[in-house]
Design an enzyme around this catalytic site. Structure first.
Site, mmCIF file in Angstrom:
data_model
loop_
_atom_site.group_PDB
_atom_site.id
_atom_site.type_symbol
_atom_site.label_atom_id
_atom_site.label_comp_id
_atom_site.label_asym_id
_atom_site.label_seq_id
_atom_site.Cartn_x
_atom_site.Cartn_y
_atom_site.Cartn_z
ATOM 1 N N ASN A 138 2.468 17.561 -40.140
ATOM 2 C CA ASN A 138 1.114 17.811 -39.632
ATOM 3 C C ASN A 138 0.367 16.538 -39.239
ATOM 4 O OD1 ASN A 138 1.052 20.708 -39.679
ATOM 5 N ND2 ASN A 138 1.128 20.544 -41.913
ATOM 6 N N THR A 144 5.860 29.612 -46.802
ATOM 7 C CA THR A 144 4.906 30.449 -46.073
ATOM 8 C C THR A 144 5.667 31.449 -45.208
ATOM 9 O OG1 THR A 144 3.154 28.823 -46.099
ATOM 10 C CG2 THR A 144 3.187 30.309 -44.210
HETATM 11 C C1 FMN Z 1 9.451 28.671 -43.521
HETATM 12 C C2 FMN Z 1 8.911 27.540 -44.342
HETATM 13 C C3 FMN Z 1 7.688 27.673 -44.958
HETATM 14 C C4 FMN Z 1 7.179 26.648 -45.780
HETATM 15 N N1 FMN Z 1 6.003 26.828 -46.436
HETATM 16 C C5 FMN Z 1 5.552 25.901 -47.299
HETATM 17 C C6 FMN Z 1 4.394 26.129 -48.096
HETATM 18 O O1 FMN Z 1 3.777 27.192 -48.043
HETATM 19 N N2 FMN Z 1 3.995 25.123 -48.925
HETATM 20 C C7 FMN Z 1 4.669 23.931 -49.029
HETATM 21 O O2 FMN Z 1 4.272 23.060 -49.798
HETATM 22 N N3 FMN Z 1 5.784 23.713 -48.307
HETATM 23 C C8 FMN Z 1 6.252 24.664 -47.474
HETATM 24 N N4 FMN Z 1 7.424 24.456 -46.785
HETATM 25 C C9 FMN Z 1 8.252 23.276 -47.094
HETATM 26 C C10 FMN Z 1 9.312 23.659 -48.141
HETATM 27 O O3 FMN Z 1 8.702 24.011 -49.371
HETATM 28 C C11 FMN Z 1 10.296 22.502 -48.397
HETATM 29 O O4 FMN Z 1 9.566 21.352 -48.771
HETATM 30 C C12 FMN Z 1 11.149 22.163 -47.191
HETATM 31 O O5 FMN Z 1 11.712 23.339 -46.626
HETATM 32 C C13 FMN Z 1 12.285 21.186 -47.590
HETATM 33 O O6 FMN Z 1 13.089 21.751 -48.608
HETATM 34 P P1 FMN Z 1 14.528 22.394 -48.282
HETATM 35 O O7 FMN Z 1 15.326 21.298 -47.620
HETATM 36 O O8 FMN Z 1 15.102 22.813 -49.594
HETATM 37 O O9 FMN Z 1 14.303 23.541 -47.331
HETATM 38 C C14 FMN Z 1 7.917 25.452 -45.938
HETATM 39 C C15 FMN Z 1 9.139 25.310 -45.270
HETATM 40 C C16 FMN Z 1 9.657 26.330 -44.495
HETATM 41 C C17 FMN Z 1 11.007 26.164 -43.829
#
Ligand code: FMN
Length: 363
Positions: free
Chosen positions: A236, A27
């Site tokens: 959440n 997001t």
């Molecule tokens: C800025 C930001 C926005 C995110 N928006 C979403 C989203 O729109 N939908 C979702 O399922 N997860 C969202 N997440 C979670 C990420 O998809 C992901 O699960 C989380 O960052 C862990 O993965 P990573 O360690 O590779 O960053 C968001 C995370 C971040 C940091």
């Protein structure tokens, strides 16, 4: 052990992905008036199109489903037209993209709801969380419990949104069943105290998620339907007393529906992978199609989990924000750029489309 590599093509249903790296949904709160993604979003996704699969930022299926300011929708013709620019840009670069379908449930604020209405939830229990609204982080509003006769309308909004996504040129959709939003609120007993057919038992709490999945499959086909779940994430403000039983059951049912993938946030979203005991291997074994793993992956962890056959695809979230060419960097063993936290949510091109690819940053 297997001899697979992250950088080889992978068959997802009828699609051939160019590698096993997925851009996780992120997001960014930059939709224009009418919650329409514009040229800037097309440029942002185009820059990241070397991922084997891109999953769009979460996209509300209705105004009621919105919980943060300036997030895009997929319920008006203008939104469909806006998204078409994004899918065309990604496809022109040879990429593949799914849209994440979102209803936030109780994670919203009256200022985002029609006529200042209360956000909706399985039960009238306020979430211990904040939302980004009015250019700041504020407590979410007190929700009201959905009436039983409102639930078919929500299923229908998901169904229509899936059809809209296909009309906008997406290769498929990902149902957002994770991170404490509406479908996860139903599944997790901390948020669901219903005494009707949608609360109480494991089967009842899974019902709405599974009805949505069945409706989307019926509308656009199982090969174009994926889902995201986060069985132990406290994101959440949700928790479960029986996460393993709940999500084993959900995944068995999703397997019967034949959907193309499950996308599993392993641990606390964006936090510890070991937040609670949970056997993710059980989900992997139950589900016959593609398993996408997410949460805290880097090159080494993804490489070793692939070798152990723990997942088929690996979704990276935060690393894609500052590294549009993440796939090329991982393959080259190049250093990763760091995210500027000040420009993650909202704003324009700065911190969005101005992170250079490595070839550009070297010159
Ligand atoms: C800025 C930001 C926005 C995110 N928006 C979403 C989203 O729109 N939908 C979702 O399922 N997860 C969202 N997440 C979670 C990420 O998809 C992901 O699960 C989380 O960052 C862990 O993965 P990573 O360690 O590779 O960053 C968001 C995370 C971040 C940091």
């Amino acid at each position: 052990m297997t001899n697979k590599t992250l950088f080889e093509p992978y068959k997802l249903g009828s699609l051939t992905l160019s590698n096993r790296i997925v851009m996780a949904p992120l997001t960014r709160n930059r939709a224009g008036a009418g919650f329409i993604p514009g040229e800037l979003a097309a440029e942002y996704y185009r820059q990241r199109a070397s991922a084997g699969l891109l999953i769009s930022e979460a996209t509300q299926i209705s105004q009621q489903g919105q919980g943060y300011q300036d997030t895009p929708g997929i319920y008006s013709q203008a939104q469909i037209d806006g998204w078409r620019k994004v899918t065309a840009a990604v496809h022109a670069k040879g990429g593949r993209i799914f849209l994440q379908l979102w209803h936030v449930g109780r994670v919203s604020h009256v200022d985002l709801q029609e006529n200042g209405a209360a956000p909706v939830a399985p039960s009238a229990i306020r979430a211990e969380t904040k939302t980004f609204v009015n250019d700041g982080f504020f407590d979410v509003s007190e929700p009201r419990a959905l009436a039983l006769d409102e639930l078919p309308g929500i299923v229908n909004d998901f169904r229509q949104a899936a059809a809209n996504a296909i009309a906008a040129g997406f290769d498929g959709v990902e149902i957002h069943g994770a991170n404490g939003y509406l479908l996860d609120q139903f599944a997790r007993d901390s948020a669901n105290r219903r005494t009707d057919a949608y609360g109480g038992s494991v089967e009842n709490r899974a019902r709405l998620m599974l009805e949505v999945a069945a409706a989307v499959v019926e509308k656009i086909g199982a090969e174009r339907t994926g889902i995201r779940i986060s069985p132990v994430s406290p994101a959440n403000g949700v928790s479960s007393s029986d996460a393993q039983a709940q999500f084993d059951y959900i995944v068995d049912q999703l397997n019967s529906l034949g959907i193309v993938y499950i996308h599993v946030v392993e641990g606390a979203t964006g936090g510890s992978r070991d937040v609670a005991p949970f056997d993710f291997g059980s989900l992997r074994r139950r589900f016959k199609n593609t398993y996408i793993a997410n949460n805290g992956y880097d090159l080494d962890l993804a490489t070793s989990r692939l070798a152990e056959d723990k997942a088929d695809l690996f979704a990276f979230g935060r690393p894609f924000i500052a590294n549009p060419d993440l796939v090329e960097r991982l393959e080259a063993g190049a250093p990763l750029a760091q995210v500027n936290p000040a420009t993650i949510y909202g704003g324009g091109a700065v911190g969005y489309t101005d992170y250079p690819a490595i070839a550009a940053s070297r010159s």
